[in-house]
Design an enzyme around this catalytic site. Structure first.
Site, PDB file in Angstrom:
ATOM      1  N   TYR A  12       0.852  -1.195   0.000  1.00 50.54           N
ATOM      2  CA  TYR A  12       0.000   0.000   0.000  1.00 50.54           C
ATOM      3  C   TYR A  12       0.887   1.243   0.000  1.00 50.54           C
ATOM      4  CZ  TYR A  12      -3.794  -3.186   0.769  1.00 50.54           C
ATOM      5  OH  TYR A  12      -4.684  -4.218   0.593  1.00 50.54           O
ATOM      6  N   SER A  13       0.531   2.197  -0.861  1.00 54.27           N
ATOM      7  CA  SER A  13       1.295   3.450  -0.912  1.00 54.27           C
ATOM      8  C   SER A  13       1.073   4.213   0.386  1.00 54.27           C
ATOM      9  CB  SER A  13       0.799   4.341  -2.050  1.00 54.27           C
ATOM     10  OG  SER A  13       0.774   3.636  -3.256  1.00 54.27           O
ATOM     11  N   CYS A  27      -0.162   7.415 -10.497  1.00 54.90           N
ATOM     12  CA  CYS A  27      -0.438   6.392  -9.487  1.00 54.90           C
ATOM     13  C   CYS A  27      -1.924   6.037  -9.491  1.00 54.90           C
ATOM     14  CB  CYS A  27      -0.008   6.886  -8.105  1.00 54.90           C
ATOM     15  SG  CYS A  27      -0.015   5.578  -6.862  1.00 54.90           S
ATOM     16  N   GLU A  64       3.549   4.264 -10.579  1.00 55.37           N
ATOM     17  CA  GLU A  64       3.226   3.165  -9.653  1.00 55.37           C
ATOM     18  C   GLU A  64       1.735   2.858  -9.820  1.00 55.37           C
ATOM     19  OE1 GLU A  64       5.576   2.354  -6.060  1.00 55.37           O
ATOM     20  OE2 GLU A  64       3.787   3.192  -5.100  1.00 55.37           O
ATOM     21  N   TYR A 110      -1.402  -0.284 -10.124  1.00 53.12           N
ATOM     22  CA  TYR A 110      -1.701  -1.627  -9.615  1.00 53.12           C
ATOM     23  C   TYR A 110      -3.090  -2.077 -10.026  1.00 53.12           C
ATOM     24  CZ  TYR A 110      -3.076   1.828  -6.031  1.00 53.12           C
ATOM     25  OH  TYR A 110      -3.560   2.939  -5.372  1.00 53.12           O
TER      26      TYR A 110
HETATM   27  P1  FAD Z   1      -7.266 -10.104  -3.034  1.00 52.19           P
HETATM   28  O1  FAD Z   1      -8.042 -10.908  -2.082  1.00 52.19           O
HETATM   29  O2  FAD Z   1      -5.807 -10.357  -3.137  1.00 52.19           O
HETATM   30  O3  FAD Z   1      -7.925 -10.200  -4.434  1.00 52.19           O
HETATM   31  C1  FAD Z   1      -7.266  -9.716  -5.566  1.00 52.19           C
HETATM   32  C2  FAD Z   1      -7.483 -10.710  -6.665  1.00 52.19           C
HETATM   33  O4  FAD Z   1      -8.859 -10.766  -6.958  1.00 52.19           O
HETATM   34  C3  FAD Z   1      -6.816 -10.294  -7.949  1.00 52.19           C
HETATM   35  O5  FAD Z   1      -5.489 -10.721  -7.984  1.00 52.19           O
HETATM   36  C4  FAD Z   1      -7.685 -10.974  -8.966  1.00 52.19           C
HETATM   37  O6  FAD Z   1      -7.254 -12.291  -9.130  1.00 52.19           O
HETATM   38  C5  FAD Z   1      -9.035 -10.980  -8.328  1.00 52.19           C
HETATM   39  N1  FAD Z   1      -9.884  -9.921  -8.863  1.00 52.19           N
HETATM   40  C6  FAD Z   1      -9.786  -8.613  -8.597  1.00 52.19           C
HETATM   41  N2  FAD Z   1     -10.744  -7.927  -9.225  1.00 52.19           N
HETATM   42  C7  FAD Z   1     -11.470  -8.851  -9.902  1.00 52.19           C
HETATM   43  C8  FAD Z   1     -12.586  -8.769 -10.744  1.00 52.19           C
HETATM   44  N3  FAD Z   1     -13.170  -7.613 -11.027  1.00 52.19           N
HETATM   45  N4  FAD Z   1     -13.075  -9.932 -11.269  1.00 52.19           N
HETATM   46  C9  FAD Z   1     -12.501 -11.112 -10.989  1.00 52.19           C
HETATM   47  N5  FAD Z   1     -11.431 -11.251 -10.200  1.00 52.19           N
HETATM   48  C10 FAD Z   1     -10.926 -10.118  -9.663  1.00 52.19           C
HETATM   49  N6  FAD Z   1      -4.481  -0.451  -2.874  1.00 52.19           N
HETATM   50  C11 FAD Z   1      -5.120   0.541  -2.194  1.00 52.19           C
HETATM   51  O7  FAD Z   1      -6.311   0.429  -1.871  1.00 52.19           O
HETATM   52  N7  FAD Z   1      -4.442   1.674  -1.800  1.00 52.19           N
HETATM   53  C12 FAD Z   1      -3.138   1.863  -2.098  1.00 52.19           C
HETATM   54  O8  FAD Z   1      -2.561   2.897  -1.747  1.00 52.19           O
HETATM   55  C13 FAD Z   1      -2.452   0.832  -2.803  1.00 52.19           C
HETATM   56  N8  FAD Z   1      -1.165   0.957  -3.101  1.00 52.19           N
HETATM   57  C14 FAD Z   1      -0.513  -0.016  -3.795  1.00 52.19           C
HETATM   58  C15 FAD Z   1       0.844   0.158  -4.095  1.00 52.19           C
HETATM   59  C16 FAD Z   1       1.517  -0.815  -4.793  1.00 52.19           C
HETATM   60  C17 FAD Z   1       2.972  -0.609  -5.116  1.00 52.19           C
HETATM   61  C18 FAD Z   1       0.819  -1.988  -5.208  1.00 52.19           C
HETATM   62  C19 FAD Z   1       1.537  -3.050  -5.978  1.00 52.19           C
HETATM   63  C20 FAD Z   1      -0.499  -2.166  -4.909  1.00 52.19           C
HETATM   64  C21 FAD Z   1      -1.188  -1.195  -4.181  1.00 52.19           C
HETATM   65  N9  FAD Z   1      -2.534  -1.349  -3.851  1.00 52.19           N
HETATM   66  C22 FAD Z   1      -3.173  -0.332  -3.177  1.00 52.19           C
HETATM   67  C23 FAD Z   1      -3.274  -2.590  -4.164  1.00 52.19           C
HETATM   68  C24 FAD Z   1      -3.178  -3.565  -2.966  1.00 52.19           C
HETATM   69  O9  FAD Z   1      -1.843  -4.031  -2.844  1.00 52.19           O
HETATM   70  C25 FAD Z   1      -4.044  -4.813  -3.130  1.00 52.19           C
HETATM   71  O10 FAD Z   1      -3.733  -5.415  -4.352  1.00 52.19           O
HETATM   72  C26 FAD Z   1      -5.516  -4.522  -3.066  1.00 52.19           C
HETATM   73  O11 FAD Z   1      -5.865  -3.953  -1.823  1.00 52.19           O
HETATM   74  C27 FAD Z   1      -6.310  -5.826  -3.222  1.00 52.19           C
HETATM   75  O12 FAD Z   1      -5.875  -6.734  -2.267  1.00 52.19           O
HETATM   76  P2  FAD Z   1      -6.907  -7.728  -1.540  1.00 52.19           P
HETATM   77  O13 FAD Z   1      -6.125  -8.601  -0.650  1.00 52.19           O
HETATM   78  O14 FAD Z   1      -8.003  -6.953  -0.933  1.00 52.19           O
HETATM   79  O15 FAD Z   1      -7.489  -8.523  -2.760  1.00 52.19           O
END
Ligand code: FAD
Ligand code: A2P
Length: 400
Positions: A179-180, A358, A398, A400
């Site tokens: 997370y940023s 971003c 950046e 994602y």
């Molecule tokens: P997960 O449970 O991991 O689910 C994600 C997975 O669900 C995906 O990989 C995909 O397989 C599936 N999926 C997602 N959407 C769909 C769809 N529409 N249909 C079907 N399948 C789908 N997030 C923020 O909120 N704020 C930030 O500041 C932020 N900064 C980031 C900075 C960086 C450098 C990176 C790499 C990512 C950042 N993210 C940010 C994103 C964050 O890291 C997570 O990826 C995001 O919160 C989702 O994680 P989760 O565990 O909730 O989802």
């Protein structure tokens, strides 16, 4: 005969000082060459700022002089060879990127905490950033870092890792998500021992069911007092330049505003300015994409900065589901970029200008398309210019 032998011996002895003299001369000459060579190649002492708890402290660090094989990438080289231009009607981009040298930021902290030994931070706040009628869920979450040892320090533009509690479908602990960081190194309360995030809960429909993202749901649901496993900090891609007169163009969608919020606080928040000893004098221009007005994040702060710093801050919104682009479609930030193409490229032509992107990965092709059109209007070739800006450390992405 006896007399001659004595003469020969005496004559021989007389040559010894001459031989010693020649030998001494050769030794001195080669020694000097060796000393000059060693001097030219020894590590140089450079003054660098140390970031962390005491942000004003300075420390002398060793840094090796790097001998670059390529002549085109070196800060000491002031001019560049003319660039190859595909379209001869398009003027060379070389006027724009004069110093193609990316800074190494060796003094920026990284990986103080890793997944095997994360720091357990305590949640101090978790509140919604959205107004009535907004779509989805986006929260501002703050963690106390005071008890971290070594201290988990960071700078604006970095990210941290969060390890959600619980296990995945295979019974293994959940992997970390990045997370940023949305706060400055001084934290939202300026005490210098917290970190804040801006998190959107991932939600999507699958086979008629609503799926909630693991980590984003975990973060949006946590309560003050809860302990959360934190890793990092990581990332050097989104760091601000040191120059106080730099121009900062920011292109953000949704939570992509997180690092931008930290930059803008560093530039315009009164107490922050007092603390950071960095008097921003350039122009900051934020392009913000949100689905609805109620989804605009940190809006009150941004309006305050606009009022106080009209000469230094510009804020352009693309509210996709309330505004339309010229084709009648949803208004995205790339449409706004096109509207302001001339002004943006005038800024890019100034080598003090940095551009930060971003948020949604999906916006990248749209931004590229808009920049290509905007560049063409100025007689420039974006496909060549973008890598040059990147190499020069002026194009920061950046997504994602
Ligand atoms: P997960 O449970 O991991 O689910 C994600 C997975 O669900 C995906 O990989 C995909 O397989 C599936 N999926 C997602 N959407 C769909 C769809 N529409 N249909 C079907 N399948 C789908 N997030 C923020 O909120 N704020 C930030 O500041 C932020 N900064 C980031 C900075 C960086 C450098 C990176 C790499 C990512 C950042 N993210 C940010 C994103 C964050 O890291 C997570 O990826 C995001 O919160 C989702 O994680 P989760 O565990 O909730 O989802
Ligand atoms: P929309 O969802 O109306 O298509 P959030 O993260 O709060 O949902 O905000 C993301 C913003 O970015 C929304 O306004 C969203 O519009 C917009 N968006 C979606 N896809 C793109 C894209 N490819 N390029 C630029 N903006 C996009």
């Amino acid at each position: 005969m006896v007399y001659s032998q004595a003469k020969v011996i005496a004559g021989g002895l007389a040559h010894i000082p001459i031989v010693i003299g020649i030998f001494y001369f050769i030794m001195t000459f080669f020694n000097k060459r060796a000393i000059d060579y060693a001097e030219a190649n020894k590590p140089k002492k450079v003054e660098k700022k140390v970031v962390g708890k005491n942000v004003t402290e300075k420390k002398v660090v060793e840094s090796k002089i790097e001998v670059k094989k390529s002549s085109s990438v070196n800060t000491e080289i002031k001019t560049e060879a003319p660039l190859k231009v595909e379209n001869t009607n398009i003027e060379t981009n070389s006027n724009i990127v004069k110093k193609p040298m990316k800074k190494k930021h060796a003094d920026v902290p990284v990986n103080i905490y890793r997944p095997k030994t994360p720091f357990e931070g305590t949640v101090t706040g978790n509140y919604s950033l959205l107004k009535d009628g907004a779509i989805g869920r986006v929260n501002h979450i703050t963690f106390d870092l005071k008890d971290s040892d070594p201290f988990l320090n960071y700078v604006e533009g970095q990210s941290i890792g969060i390890m959600p509690a619980g296990v995945d479908a295979n019974g293994k602990p959940h992997k970390l998500r990045l997370y940023s960081i949305a706060s400055t190194r001084h934290g939202d309360d300026f005490a210098g021992n917290t970190v804040s995030l801006c998190v959107r809960q991932l939600q999507y429909e699958k086979d008629g069911a609503t799926i909630n993202g693991v980590c984003s749901s975990y973060l949006c649901d946590i309560k003050p007092g809860d302990k959360v496993k934190i890793t990092g900090p990581v990332g050097k891609e989104m760091l601000l330049p040191d120059e106080e007169d730099a121009n900062i163009v920011m292109l953000a969608t949704g939570t992509g505003i997180a690092p931008m919020r930290a930059y803008l606080r560093r530039m315009f928040e009164a107490t922050e300015k007092e603390k950071n000893n960095w008097n921003f004098k350039g122009k900051a221009w934020l392009f913000m994409g949100a689905p609805k007005s109620a989804n605009l994040l940190y809006e009150e702060d941004l309006q305050r900065y606009l009022e106080k710093y009209p000469e230094n801050f510009k804020y352009t919104k693309a509210i996709s589901r309330e505004q339309q682009n010229t084709k009648g479609g949803r208004m995205y930030i790339q449409d706004r970029v096109l509207e302001s193409a001339n002004e943006i490229f005038n800024m890019i032509e100034d080598e003090k200008t940095h551009i930060y992107l971003c948020g949604l990965k999906g916006m990248e092709p749209g931004i590229d398309e808009a920049m290509t059109k905007a560049a063409e209007e100025k007689g420039l070739n974006w496909s060549e210019l973008r890598p040059q800006l990147k190499k020069a450390g002026r194009w920061h992405v950046e997504t994602y």
